[in-house]
Design an enzyme around this catalytic site. Structure first.
Site, short mmCIF file in Angstrom:
data_model
loop_
_atom_site.label_atom_id
_atom_site.label_comp_id
_atom_site.label_asym_id
_atom_site.label_seq_id
_atom_site.Cartn_x
_atom_site.Cartn_y
_atom_site.Cartn_z
CD GLU A 93 -2.67 1.37 2.48
OE1 GLU A 93 -3.32 2.42 2.68
OE2 GLU A 93 -2.72 0.40 3.24
CE LYS A 146 -4.09 -17.75 13.04
NZ LYS A 146 -3.69 -18.43 14.29
CG ASP A 198 -0.60 -16.45 12.36
OD1 ASP A 198 -1.01 -16.08 11.24
OD2 ASP A 198 -1.07 -17.44 12.96
CG HIS A 217 -4.08 7.58 -0.19
ND1 HIS A 217 -3.70 6.25 -0.13
CD2 HIS A 217 -4.37 7.93 1.08
CE1 HIS A 217 -3.77 5.82 1.10
NE2 HIS A 217 -4.17 6.82 1.87
#
Length: 585
Positions: free
Chosen positions: A264, A396, A472, A570
Site C-alpha cells: 500500500e 484470529k 502470524d 494517496h
C-alpha cells in the site's frame, strides 16, 4: 574557426595523419599560491574583509555622530578601504570560479557548424571503416560513439525474473507421475530429499494440471529447507513484498527503525511522518500491562449440574497450584497465570492464560492445556473433551474477551506532541485533532458497532510490521484491537495522544521469525531470538514497538484527514508513475 575535413586518402594505411599545429591552451590562472595552504589564505582574506568592513562602519557612525564630513578620509581609513577592495576581489575570484569555468568552456567549444562537420566525419568513419588512421581512433571506438539509428535506440534493462532451468528427464518423469496421481504432491520433499527440486517439480505439475502459467511467480533464490515442517507445505515459489522503513521512532529513550512490509502506497511515508513528530517532541513512552497467551478447550458433561461442579473446582484457589504444576511441565517457559471458565448449558469453556517467554506461544499453551485435561480426567472421568479450542480463546477473531481480558501482550503507548510540531510537521492544529478523534475514532466507531476498532487504521501498521518480522498475519485481527485517545494538554497548546492495545500477539522465536528475511528485520529492531538476560524481554519489546508504530501511524493519518490532505497524499504516493522525479517533486 578554421576546421578542415579529414580524408582517408590523404595518408596511406598504417601511417598516422598529421594534425594541424595549434598552440597549446594557456594555463589556468592560479588564484592561490601552492606554498600556502588554501584554508590559511581563505581565513586571512575572510578576516581582513570583515575586520576592515567593521572598522569602516564604526568610523562612519562616529563621523555621523560628530557631524564630521564623510569625504574627509584619514590615512588609516584609506588603507582600510583599499584592503576591503582587495579582499573583496579575492573572494569574488575564489567563489566565482565555478561561474567562470562554464564561460571558458563555452568559448573553447566549437561552433555549431564545426560540430556538424565533426559529426559528419565520425559518421563517414563509421560507414566506411576501411583501414582506420593509426593513432587517431580505433575503429570499434568510432562505431561505439556513433549515434544509433532511431529504430535501434538503447532500451533500459527491465527486471526479468530468473528463468527456471529446463527439467531433466528424471524430473519430467516425476512431473508426469504427480499429474497422474501416482506420486502425491505432498510427498516430494521426503521422496527426493531436495526441497528446491521438489518445489520446481510441483510447480510444473500445477501448471500442467491447471493449464495456466505461473510465469512471474519466482521459485529460485529461496531457502525451501528453512520452511520444511514449519512454515508452509507444498511450496511452488514465493511472493515478493517490498519492505520499507519508518523512523527513527524514539520510544522509551531508544530509537528504532521500524521495518514495514506492505504493498500500500503512502503507508510507510505516513508512519514515518508520525515517527518524526513523536521524536522531535521528546519521544513516546510505553507500558506492558499484561503478558499471557490463551487457549480455551470446550468439554461436555451429561448434565449442566456436573459441568458446574467442574467450574467450581477450577475457580477454587486451592486447586490452582496443583493445576499450575501440571500445566508448567509442558515447557520451561510456560507459566500458568489464571483459569477463567464459562458455562453454556452442559458445556464448559475453560480459558487458560500463561506466559510463553519470547515465543508467541500458541503451541506451548496448547500442550499445557492438554496436560491439564488429562489430569482432570482422573476426578471427572465423565468429562468429554470436544475440542482443544472452543473459540473462547479467542484466536484470529474479533472477540470481546480479548478486548476486555487481553491476549498476548497488552500495551499502552503515549506521547505529548508539541504545538509547533503539530503545526509545522503535521500541518494542522490541536483543536482539530481532538475534535476529529472524538467524532471519528470514538463516536463514529460506536455508531458502527465496532468491537475493538476505536482507531483510524491500526490494522495497517500491525499487518505491515507482522509481515516484515515473521509474525502470524492472521493474528492481525485481534492484535489490531486499539482505542486511540487524544486530549489537549498544557493549557490547550500541546496534544496528548495514546493508543491502548490489549492483545498484541508477537514472538521473536519460532514460526516465520526464523526465515532469513524476517530474521534480518528482527535484527534491525534489536529483538532477534530469545532474550538471555530476561526471558520474554524481546517479545515484550517488539510488542511495544508495534504499539509505538501504531501511535505514529494514527497521529499522521488523523492529521492528514484534519488538514484535508488524505486524498492528495494517496494520489501522490499510491498511484503508479514512471516519472519518479515528477512524483517526488
Amino acid at each position: 574557426m578554421d576546421v578542415r575535413r579529414r580524408h582517408h586518402s590523404s595518408a596511406p594505411a598504417g601511417e598516422p595523419l598529421k594534425k594541424k599545429n595549434t598552440p597549446p591552451p594557456p594555463p589556468a590562472p592560479q588564484l592561490v599560491s601552492t606554498v600556502v595552504p588554501l584554508y590559511v589564505t581563505n581565513g586571512v582574506f575572510f578576516g581582513v574583509f570583515f575586520s576592515v568592513a567593521y572598522f569602516l562602519l564604526h568610523r562612519w557612525r562616529e563621523k555621523i555622530r560628530n557631524s564630521t564630513p564623510l569625504h574627509v578620509v584619514t590615512l588609516s581609513e584609506m588603507a582600510a578601504f583599499l584592503s576591503l577592495i582587495a579582499s573583496l576581489i579575492y573572494l569574488l575570484g575564489f567563489f566565482g570560479i565555478g561561474l567562470v569555468q562554464p564561460i571558458i568552456a563555452a568559448s573553447s567549444r566549437p561552433s555549431s557548424d564545426d560540430e556538424a562537420e565533426e559529426e559528419e566525419i565520425i559518421k563517414d568513419d563509421a560507414r566506411n571503416p576501411g583501414p582506420c588512421p593509426a593513432g587517431i581512433i580505433d575503429c570499434s571506438a568510432v562505431a561505439a560513439i556513433s549515434p544509433a539509428p532511431p529504430s535501434q535506440k538503447p532500451q533500459l534493462p527491465l527486471h526479468v525474473p530468473p528463468q527456471i532451468p529446463p527439467l531433466s528427464s528424471d524430473d519430467e518423469e516425476l512431473v508426469q507421475q504427480v499429474v497422474s496421481g501416482e506420486v502425491p504432491s505432498y510427498s516430494l520433499e521426503s521422496r527426493l530429499g531436495d526441497c528446491r527440486r521438489a518445489a520446481v517439480i510441483r510447480r510444473a505439475a500445477v501448471e500442467r494440471v491447471t493449464g495456466r502459467s505461473l510465469e512471474g511467480l519466482p521459485v529460485e533464490g529461496f531457502d525451501y529447507d528453512s520452511i520444511l515442517g514449519q512454515c508452509c507445505e507444498m511450496p511452488i515459489g514465493f511472493v515478493q513484498i517490498p519492505v520499507g522503513v519508518a523512523g527513527p521512532l524514539l520510544l522509551d529513550g531508544v530509537e528504532h527503525t521500524v521495518p514495514m512490509a506492505t504493498t500500500e502506497g503512502c503507508l510507510v511515508a505516513s508512519t514515518n511522518r508520525g515517527c518524526k513528530a513523536i521524536s522531535v517532541s521528546g519521544g513516546a513512552s510505553s507500558v506492558v500491562l499484561r503478558d499471557g497467551m490463551t487457549r480455551a478447550p470446550v468439554v461436555r458433561f451429561a448434565t449442566a449440574v456436573r459441568a458446574a461442579q467442574l467450574k467450581s473446582y477450577l475457580e477454587d484457589p486451592i486447586n490452582f497450584d496443583s493445576l499450575a504444576v501440571v500445566f508448567n511441565k509442558s515447557s520451561r517457559f510456560a507459566r500458568l497465570q489464571k483459569i477463567k471458565p464459562a458455562l453454556a448449558g452442559k458445556n464448559l469453556y475453560i480459558r487458560f492464560s500463561c506466559s510463553t517467554g519470547d515465543a508467541m506461544g500458541m503451541n506451548m499453551v496448547s500442550k499445557g492445556v492438554q496436560n491439564v485435561l488429562d489430569f482432570l480426567q482422573t476426578d471427572f472421568s465423565d468429562m468429554e473433551v470436544i475440542g482443544i479450542s472452543g473459540n473462547y480463546c479467542s484466536d484470529k477473531k474479533a472477540a470481546g474477551v480479548n478486548w476486555i481480558e487481553g491476549r498476548g501482550k497488552s500495551v499502552v503507548c503515549e506521547a505529548i506532541i508539541k504545538e509547533e510540531v503539530v503545526k509545522k510537521v503535521l500541518k494542522t492544529n490541536v483543536e482539530s485533532l481532538v475534535e476529529l478523534n472524538m467524532l471519528k475514532n470514538l463516536t463514529g466507531s460506536a455508531v458502527a458497532g465496532a468491537l475493538g476498532g476505536f482507531n483510524a487504521h491500526a490494522s495497517n501498521i500491525v499487518s505491515a510490521v507482522y509481515l516484515a518480522t515473521g509474525q502470524d498475519p492472521a493474528q492481525n485481527v485481534e492484535s489490531s484491537h486499539c482505542i486511540t485517545m487524544m486530549e489537549a494538554v498544557n493549557n490547550g497548546k500541546d496534544l496528548h495522544i495514546s493508543v491502548t492495545m490489549p492483545s498484541i500477539e508477537v514472538g521473536t522465536v519460532g514460526g516465520g521469525t526464523q526465515l532469513s528475511s524476517q530474521s534480518a528485520c528482527l535484527s534491525l529492531l534489536g529483538v532477534k531470538g530469545a532474550c538471555k538476560e530476561s526471558p520474554g524481554g524481546n517479545a515484550k519489546q517488539l510488542a511495544t514497538i508495534v504499539a509505538g508504530a501504531v501511535l505514529a501511524g494514527e497521529l499522521s493519518l488523523m492529521s492528514a484527514i484534519a488538514a484535508g490532505q488524505l486524498v492528495k497524499s494517496h494520489m501522490k504516493y499510491n498511484r503508479s508513475s514512471r516519472d519518479v522525479s515528477k512524483m517526488v517533486s
